[in-house]
Each structure stands twice: as structure tokens, then as C-alpha cells.
Design a protein around this motif. Sequence first.
Motif, PDB file in Angstrom:
ATOM      1  N   GLU A 149      61.074  79.551  27.503  1.00 28.97           N
ATOM      2  CA  GLU A 149      60.790  79.786  26.083  1.00 28.97           C
ATOM      3  C   GLU A 149      60.695  78.466  25.327  1.00 28.97           C
ATOM      4  O   GLU A 149      59.792  78.272  24.501  1.00 28.97           O
ATOM      5  CB  GLU A 149      61.879  80.658  25.466  1.00 28.97           C
ATOM      6  CG  GLU A 149      61.672  80.928  23.981  1.00 28.97           C
ATOM      7  CD  GLU A 149      62.808  81.720  23.353  1.00 28.97           C
ATOM      8  OE1 GLU A 149      62.858  81.794  22.112  1.00 28.97           O
ATOM      9  OE2 GLU A 149      63.643  82.254  24.092  1.00 28.97           O
ATOM     10  N   ARG A 150      61.617  77.552  25.602  1.00 27.54           N
ATOM     11  CA  ARG A 150      61.577  76.243  24.959  1.00 27.54           C
ATOM     12  C   ARG A 150      60.310  75.483  25.347  1.00 27.54           C
ATOM     13  O   ARG A 150      59.690  74.815  24.510  1.00 27.54           O
ATOM     14  CB  ARG A 150      62.802  75.416  25.345  1.00 27.54           C
ATOM     15  CG  ARG A 150      64.112  75.857  24.715  1.00 27.54           C
ATOM     16  CD  ARG A 150      65.200  74.853  25.022  1.00 27.54           C
ATOM     17  NE  ARG A 150      64.877  73.545  24.461  1.00 27.54           N
ATOM     18  CZ  ARG A 150      65.384  72.395  24.905  1.00 27.54           C
ATOM     19  NH1 ARG A 150      66.212  72.375  25.930  1.00 27.54           N
ATOM     20  NH2 ARG A 150      65.035  71.259  24.333  1.00 27.54           N
ATOM     21  N   THR A 153      57.421  77.047  23.514  1.00 28.47           N
ATOM     22  CA  THR A 153      57.549  76.727  22.097  1.00 28.47           C
ATOM     23  C   THR A 153      57.115  75.291  21.824  1.00 28.47           C
ATOM     24  O   THR A 153      56.410  75.008  20.847  1.00 28.47           O
ATOM     25  CB  THR A 153      59.000  76.933  21.620  1.00 28.47           C
ATOM     26  OG1 THR A 153      59.360  78.302  21.793  1.00 28.47           O
ATOM     27  CG2 THR A 153      59.163  76.554  20.157  1.00 28.47           C
ATOM     28  N   ILE A 156      53.383  75.157  21.851  1.00 23.07           N
ATOM     29  CA  ILE A 156      52.811  75.738  20.630  1.00 23.07           C
ATOM     30  C   ILE A 156      52.986  74.784  19.454  1.00 23.07           C
ATOM     31  O   ILE A 156      52.064  74.594  18.645  1.00 23.07           O
ATOM     32  CB  ILE A 156      53.469  77.103  20.333  1.00 23.07           C
ATOM     33  CG1 ILE A 156      53.065  78.121  21.400  1.00 23.07           C
ATOM     34  CG2 ILE A 156      53.061  77.608  18.943  1.00 23.07           C
ATOM     35  CD1 ILE A 156      53.811  79.434  21.316  1.00 23.07           C
ATOM     36  N   LEU A 157      54.176  74.180  19.339  1.00 23.75           N
ATOM     37  CA  LEU A 157      54.413  73.232  18.246  1.00 23.75           C
ATOM     38  C   LEU A 157      53.462  72.041  18.340  1.00 23.75           C
ATOM     39  O   LEU A 157      52.985  71.538  17.325  1.00 23.75           O
ATOM     40  CB  LEU A 157      55.865  72.744  18.275  1.00 23.75           C
ATOM     41  CG  LEU A 157      56.927  73.747  17.822  1.00 23.75           C
ATOM     42  CD1 LEU A 157      58.325  73.171  18.036  1.00 23.75           C
ATOM     43  CD2 LEU A 157      56.729  74.115  16.353  1.00 23.75           C
ATOM     44  N   GLY A 178      61.181  70.123  24.205  1.00 22.81           N
ATOM     45  CA  GLY A 178      60.889  71.447  24.725  1.00 22.81           C
ATOM     46  C   GLY A 178      59.980  71.409  25.939  1.00 22.81           C
ATOM     47  O   GLY A 178      60.276  71.984  26.977  1.00 22.81           O
TER      48      GLY A 178
END
Length: 336
Positions: A149-150, A153, A156-157, A178
Motif C-alpha cells: 500500500e505504501r 501510494t 500515486i503521489l 513509500g
Amino acid sequence: MTVVGPFGLSVRDQALEADVQAGLAAVEEGLLDATKSEVPFITEAAQHLVRAGGKRFRPLLVMLAAQFGDPHAPGVVPSAVVVELTHLATLYHDDVMDEADVRRGVPSANTRWGNSVAVLTGDFLFARASHILADLGPEAVRIQAESFERLVTGQILETAGPRDGRDPVEHYLDVIAGKTGSLIAVSGRFGAMMSGADETVVDVLTQYGERLGTAFQLADDVLDIASDSHESGKTPGTDLREGIPTLPVLHLRAQAAQYGRPDDLALCDLLASDLTDDARHAEALARLRVHPALEQARRDTVRYAEEARAVLAPLPECDAKVSLVELCDAVVHRAG
């Protein structure tokens, strides 16, 4: 003094060397086994990057972390296979997003077979990693899920960019914590946890992996600009060509905004232009290679590596700890 693995870690203790070498050899077997399919084409695509080699940095960290417990415990090698499979899967996806032509010195999967096959092959590797995880217990599954998940994420960031008012450098460091730090942290955690090491040791090696992972990615940022393809295994300036702002570029922009030097502003304009043009791309690379922003990124790499080294202080003195310290030095050396 001998050397373990493509990453070039020196190991002075023969017993430790034997354990690490045997562990890494077992990981290679595990990777080949995990990437086999009843469909020959899937096997070929899934083993494409496995057979291309690589530093095996994450499995190496698993093996060293396991030295603080029972390095021969049954979960150690499978957990190392899991983290490397996960890493390999992200490379297939990254190369599609970056439209990369080369990975580890060979044509990228997307270049060879197209984007759809590359993405699906990455998914296949994630599935195989999950299958192995299921045998390691629910805690391992939870840890891997949180790490993944990290990782996603962070990606995506990176794609979304910093929100208004956010320092782009701080945003970027969160991104790579991440994208890269999370899985390398899990490598240290799995190695210690699967070996039955004390919980305090598990925590130390998790923190160590997080910081070392950030240093590792920053070193890659430097290499993307400073190296040739022989050193890095991929086309130099790939991130530049795709408009991905890595740390040297972010430092350049910050200096341009703060001081307004004409040369810096001109270089920022060049980087914002169409760098699919080979001449502009070559000029941007050449100018960044001699810019102070690159040296600033190197200093940041050293800082995170030193933080990783400091985290190791509570661990008992042993050859495995010495090797973990040397990993910090090796990461810094990669950045020049």
C-alpha cells in the motif's frame, strides 16, 4: 576479504559468507521456481528480468538481518523471494510508465513484448509472491500488504505531484520512502522476524531498511544523471526524458527560485522542454552533471546512509552488523 553478490559487499567472516552465499543461491532457485508457468511464454516473460541479474539488494538484506536469529529458519529464504518478486513486478510496471527501453542491460519487457504483456507479467509476479506469502502466516501477509500500500501510494503521489504550498523536496522524499524505502524496510523486518530475532532487533532492522532504502533511491537518482548505461543497467537520463523530477532536478529548481541565476533558470527551461529530442536531452544531461544540484543530491544520499548506520547502534557487535554498516558505505559509493 571476499565479496558477496553483485552488489559487491565485502564479508570477512567465512561462516557468515557461507550463510549469505547459500541463502542467495537458494533465493535464485526460488525465483526461477516461482516464475515458472505451464504456459512457456509466461515463463519466458516472467523470467526475463530474473535472468538479467541484478544486485539482489533486498534478498541480501534479508540474509544479513536473519543473522541476528536463526539464519536457517524455514521462512527466511521464502521471504527473500517474496520481496524480490515484488520488486521485480514493480520494475515491469515502472518500465511501462516510464516508456523505458532498457532494464538491467537488456531490452525492457515492454520494448520486447509490448505494454500489455509487461503489465500482466508484473501482475503474475505479484500473484506468485502472494502465494508464497500465504505459507508464511497472516502476520507476514499483513506486513507485505501494508508495504505494498505504501509503495503504490508513493507512486500515486509521484504521479500527482506536491499539493499547493508543499515543499517539492519534502514531497519527493515522502514519495521515495513509500516507493523504495517501504520494501527495503520489509526486507530487514522479514529477515529478522523469520529468523526469530528479538522484537527490538526486528524494529531496529526495519528502521535501518527504511533509511537505507531512501539512500539507495537517492543514489539511483544521482546515477540516472551521472552514469552511463554500463554502470546503471538502464538508459541514462530516463527520468529526465519522461519529465520525472528527481532530487537533483528539484534542488536545481529550488536554487533557481531562490537565487534567480540566469544559467539556472535557463537550465530549468530546458528541462521543461521536450526532452524526447535527443540533442536537448544530451544537453540537459551534460549541464546537470556539472551543476551543484547534483552534488547536493549526493550529500543527501550520504545523510540518509549515515542515519541508517546510526540506527544500528543498539545491535550486538558481530560480523553481520559490520556488513550492514558496509552496505551503507556501498550505497554512498554508488552515488560517487
